[in-house]
Design an enzyme around this catalytic site. Sequence first.
Site, mmCIF file in Angstrom:
data_model
loop_
_atom_site.group_PDB
_atom_site.id
_atom_site.type_symbol
_atom_site.label_atom_id
_atom_site.label_comp_id
_atom_site.label_asym_id
_atom_site.label_seq_id
_atom_site.Cartn_x
_atom_site.Cartn_y
_atom_site.Cartn_z
ATOM 1 N N ARG A 242 12.974 3.534 -0.826
ATOM 2 C CA ARG A 242 11.600 3.527 -1.359
ATOM 3 C C ARG A 242 11.577 4.015 -2.797
ATOM 4 O O ARG A 242 12.281 4.963 -3.144
ATOM 5 C CB ARG A 242 10.708 4.472 -0.558
ATOM 6 C CG ARG A 242 10.346 3.990 0.808
ATOM 7 C CD ARG A 242 9.454 5.021 1.500
ATOM 8 N NE ARG A 242 8.202 5.237 0.783
ATOM 9 C CZ ARG A 242 7.436 6.307 0.931
ATOM 10 N NH1 ARG A 242 7.789 7.270 1.759
ATOM 11 N NH2 ARG A 242 6.325 6.432 0.232
ATOM 12 N N CYS B 156 6.151 -5.271 0.504
ATOM 13 C CA CYS B 156 6.280 -3.946 -0.109
ATOM 14 C C CYS B 156 6.161 -2.837 0.945
ATOM 15 O O CYS B 156 7.072 -2.692 1.756
ATOM 16 C CB CYS B 156 5.272 -3.817 -1.246
ATOM 17 S SG CYS B 156 5.772 -2.580 -2.436
ATOM 18 N N GLU C 245 1.215 -11.993 -2.696
ATOM 19 C CA GLU C 245 -0.245 -12.085 -2.494
ATOM 20 C C GLU C 245 -1.026 -11.785 -3.772
ATOM 21 O O GLU C 245 -2.219 -12.046 -3.843
ATOM 22 C CB GLU C 245 -0.697 -11.160 -1.347
ATOM 23 C CG GLU C 245 -0.662 -9.657 -1.619
ATOM 24 C CD GLU C 245 0.721 -9.017 -1.444
ATOM 25 O OE1 GLU C 245 1.725 -9.762 -1.376
ATOM 26 O OE2 GLU C 245 0.789 -7.767 -1.393
ATOM 27 N N ILE D 29 5.573 -3.326 -7.455
ATOM 28 C CA ILE D 29 4.776 -2.116 -7.705
ATOM 29 C C ILE D 29 5.372 -0.975 -6.876
ATOM 30 O O ILE D 29 5.232 -0.959 -5.652
ATOM 31 C CB ILE D 29 3.295 -2.329 -7.320
ATOM 32 C CG1 ILE D 29 2.712 -3.544 -8.069
ATOM 33 C CG2 ILE D 29 2.470 -1.070 -7.615
ATOM 34 C CD1 ILE D 29 1.351 -3.995 -7.578
ATOM 35 N N ARG D 30 6.040 -0.077 -7.538
ATOM 36 C CA ARG D 30 6.766 0.997 -6.832
ATOM 37 C C ARG D 30 7.444 0.428 -5.578
ATOM 38 O O ARG D 30 7.259 0.900 -4.457
ATOM 39 C CB ARG D 30 5.849 2.174 -6.490
ATOM 40 C CG ARG D 30 5.348 2.886 -7.748
ATOM 41 C CD ARG D 30 4.547 4.124 -7.463
ATOM 42 N NE ARG D 30 5.338 5.179 -6.829
ATOM 43 C CZ ARG D 30 6.244 5.942 -7.434
ATOM 44 N NH1 ARG D 30 6.516 5.763 -8.713
ATOM 45 N NH2 ARG D 30 6.883 6.884 -6.780
ATOM 46 N N GLY E 49 0.864 -1.180 0.000
ATOM 47 C CA GLY E 49 0.000 0.000 0.000
ATOM 48 C C GLY E 49 0.895 1.221 0.000
ATOM 49 O O GLY E 49 1.900 1.262 -0.711
ATOM 50 N N GLU E 50 0.565 2.168 0.823
ATOM 51 C CA GLU E 50 1.375 3.382 0.925
ATOM 52 C C GLU E 50 1.870 3.484 2.370
ATOM 53 O O GLU E 50 1.073 3.684 3.287
ATOM 54 C CB GLU E 50 0.513 4.582 0.511
ATOM 55 C CG GLU E 50 1.167 5.922 0.684
ATOM 56 C CD GLU E 50 2.526 6.018 -0.005
ATOM 57 O OE1 GLU E 50 2.641 5.603 -1.183
ATOM 58 O OE2 GLU E 50 3.484 6.464 0.647
ATOM 59 N N SER E 51 3.174 3.338 2.543
ATOM 60 C CA SER E 51 3.701 3.205 3.909
ATOM 61 C C SER E 51 3.455 4.445 4.768
ATOM 62 O O SER E 51 3.208 4.326 5.968
ATOM 63 C CB SER E 51 5.191 2.859 3.868
ATOM 64 O OG SER E 51 5.914 3.784 3.095
ATOM 65 N N HIS F 239 5.064 -8.596 -4.255
ATOM 66 C CA HIS F 239 3.707 -8.928 -3.796
ATOM 67 C C HIS F 239 3.327 -10.371 -4.095
ATOM 68 O O HIS F 239 2.529 -10.620 -5.010
ATOM 69 C CB HIS F 239 2.697 -8.023 -4.500
ATOM 70 C CG HIS F 239 2.757 -6.593 -4.105
ATOM 71 N ND1 HIS F 239 2.124 -6.091 -2.990
ATOM 72 C CD2 HIS F 239 3.386 -5.550 -4.678
ATOM 73 C CE1 HIS F 239 2.353 -4.802 -2.897
ATOM 74 N NE2 HIS F 239 3.126 -4.438 -3.910
HETATM 75 N N1 GLN Z 1 5.785 2.870 -2.735
HETATM 76 C C1 GLN Z 1 5.033 2.410 -1.607
HETATM 77 C C2 GLN Z 1 5.575 2.988 -0.317
HETATM 78 O O1 GLN Z 1 6.657 3.505 -0.292
HETATM 79 C C3 GLN Z 1 5.056 0.899 -1.519
HETATM 80 C C4 GLN Z 1 4.383 0.309 -2.739
HETATM 81 C C5 GLN Z 1 3.634 -0.950 -2.504
HETATM 82 O O2 GLN Z 1 3.384 -1.359 -1.376
HETATM 83 N N2 GLN Z 1 3.217 -1.553 -3.588
HETATM 84 O O3 GLN Z 1 4.933 2.931 0.677
#
Ligand code: GLN
Length: 207
Positions: free
Chosen positions: A115, A87, A184, A146-147, A55-57, A182
């Site tokens: 990151r 992630c 999952e 993913i990023r 997700g987005e940390s 990921h």
């Molecule tokens: N770029 C996100 C972060 O820094 C992590 C990306 C992800 O969980 N797919 O939180």
Amino acid sequence: MTDDLKPVTIYGILALQGDYEAHRKMFESQVGVKTAFVRTPHDLDAVDALVLPGGESTTIAKLMNRNGLDAAIQTRLEHGMPAFGTCAGLILLSKRIDGRPNQPTLGAMDVTVARNTFGRQVDSFEADIPFQDLEGAATPVRGVFIRAPYVTEAGPKVQILAHFDDKIVAVRQGNLLGIAFHPELTDDARVHTHFARIVERSREKRT
Ligand code: GLN
């Protein structure tokens, strides 16, 4: 809490933001274990292990901080609760974030992560990742990135489980498992099963 009082192991899944539903599906339908979503310190009390999703940390950290869930998780981690981060979840478990000393984390794994800096492949890509210690380790895991973060430094207690392009993308430290991609989001349950084995063997000291 002892095993004889609580025969069923419950896998908590941090469900504040991100792809927590995918983890639930993987654990319930493919690994065959029981899960519960964790959104409050009270929810955390009812689980034996914690999964931190992608997700987005920064967002997840903010939401965890609102009701003291971050401190409650830290206490459990100090007592040995098994945890599995993918992630953003890996970022949250780490002690240090490269170039972002003020971004809060749970500080459990002795790793530094970078990151959103996967070379030129900053957005999404997939690759076959050879992965140590998995059942059927001869077959690589399909890594969905993913990023994604990667691990730039790992302390002496950290076991490195996988690399991509010379970068560390999977680590284990005792009961903690951190994966930059990921698993999952695939239908290969081997990484989740690997975590389930860590959970089965763990003995958390709970007061
Ligand atoms: N770029 C996100 C972060 O820094 C992590 C990306 C992800 O969980 N797919 O939180």
